[in-house]
Write an enzyme that holds these catalytic residues in place. Structure first.
Site, PDB file in Angstrom:
ATOM      1  N   LYS A  84       0.994  -1.321   0.114  1.00  0.00           N
ATOM      2  CA  LYS A  84      -0.237  -0.116   0.186  1.00  0.00           C
ATOM      3  C   LYS A  84       0.914   1.107   0.024  1.00  0.00           C
ATOM      4  CE  LYS A  84      -4.277  -0.668   2.141  1.00  0.00           C
ATOM      5  NZ  LYS A  84      -5.002  -0.208   3.624  1.00  0.00           N
TER       6      LYS A  84
HETATM    7  C1  E4P Z   1      -8.582   0.454   3.160  1.00  0.00           C
HETATM    8  O1  E4P Z   1      -7.823  -0.004   2.455  1.00  0.00           O
HETATM    9  C2  E4P Z   1      -8.850   0.834   4.757  1.00  0.00           C
HETATM   10  O2  E4P Z   1      -7.314  -0.080   5.502  1.00  0.00           O
HETATM   11  C3  E4P Z   1      -9.911   1.151   5.717  1.00  0.00           C
HETATM   12  O3  E4P Z   1     -10.230   0.947   4.873  1.00  0.00           O
HETATM   13  C4  E4P Z   1      -9.554   1.979   6.189  1.00  0.00           C
HETATM   14  O4  E4P Z   1     -10.951   2.784   6.769  1.00  0.00           O
HETATM   15  P1  E4P Z   1     -11.378   3.338   7.534  1.00  0.00           P
HETATM   16  O5  E4P Z   1     -11.805   4.563   7.045  1.00  0.00           O
HETATM   17  O6  E4P Z   1     -12.716   3.189   8.599  1.00  0.00           O
HETATM   18  O7  E4P Z   1     -10.481   4.008   8.807  1.00  0.00           O
END
Ligand code: E4P
Length: 220
Positions: A84
């Site tokens: 990521k």
């Molecule tokens: C996606 O890759 C993220 O880990 C995640 O969806 C973030 O979500 P949040 O806004 O609930 O922290």
């Protein structure tokens, strides 16, 4: 639409994969920190061994050199690991370098179509628009997902959309209707997706009717 779990919890991942519907996982530093003090690499490798598809793991560096170095290291952890990289200018450059080395990138923390345009141009395998966080500030998270899907379709780009920061089943439903390739969902949302009171009532009624028929036959 494919279903990924947005968690670093092993028990939840095992359950989701065991159900036969979870084919990938997305983690982030906040989700990993919820699992207490863990060996990051070991945890990711354990997740990768359970999950049949891609497991996204975030780099922590912010400059291009650090991100690329960390990503190259992470890419060695397992065959199904995806790195990521955040949607910053440095992230675009790092993505381009990694894509040329065939390292799969999930271009994350996307909030606009423009960010996705650059991430896809740099060669990201996945782009992750954060729906819930956009909704939180009064913007239209699902509207951004819709624009991204339309854009990638129009130019026939291979990059896949992961609808992320999903907060409730309605987000999943809309992502599916819009043609998002993947929704990454918290465990609780996965459980909510199947629930409907009419299904519960229907199962109960069929069971009761069947029991009544059986009881009557026994009397004859
Ligand atoms: C996606 O890759 C993220 O880990 C995640 O969806 C973030 O979500 P949040 O806004 O609930 O922290």
């Amino acid at each position: 639409m494919k279903i990924f779990l947005d968690t670093a919890n092993i028990e939840h991942i095992r359950h989701g994969v065991g159900l036969g519907v979870v084919t990938g996982v997305t983690t982030n530093p906040s989700l990993v920190s919820r699992e207490g003090k863990v060996d990051y690499r070991k945890l990711v490798q354990e997740i990768c061994a359970i999950v049949p598809g891609p497991v996204s793991t975030e780099v922590l560096g912010q400059d291009v050199k650090t991100m690329v170095t960390q990503a190259r290291e992470i890419a060695k952890w397992a065959d199904n690991v995806v790195v990521k990289i955040p949607a910053s200018l440095e992230g675009v450059e790092a993505t381009a370098v990694l894509a040329k080395e065939n390292i799969k990138v999930n271009f994350t923390l996307c909030f606009t179509l423009n960010q996705v345009v650059l991430g896809a141009a740099a060669g990201a395998t996945f782009v992750s628009p954060f729906v819930g966080r956009l909704d939180d500030i009064g913007e239209d998270g699902m509207g951004v997902v819709s624009d991204i899907v339309e854009y990638l379709d129009y130019y026939k780009l291979p990059t896949q959309v992961i609808a992320a920061s999903i907060r409730h089943p309605q987000h999943c439903l809309m992502a599916a209707k819009m043609g998002a390739h993947i929704a990454t969902v918290p465990y609780e949302v996965l459980l909510q997706m199947i629930r409907h009171p009419l299904t519960d009532r229907g199962i109960e009624r069929f069971r009761d009717d069947w029991k009544n028929v059986m009881a009557r036959e026994e009397l004859l």
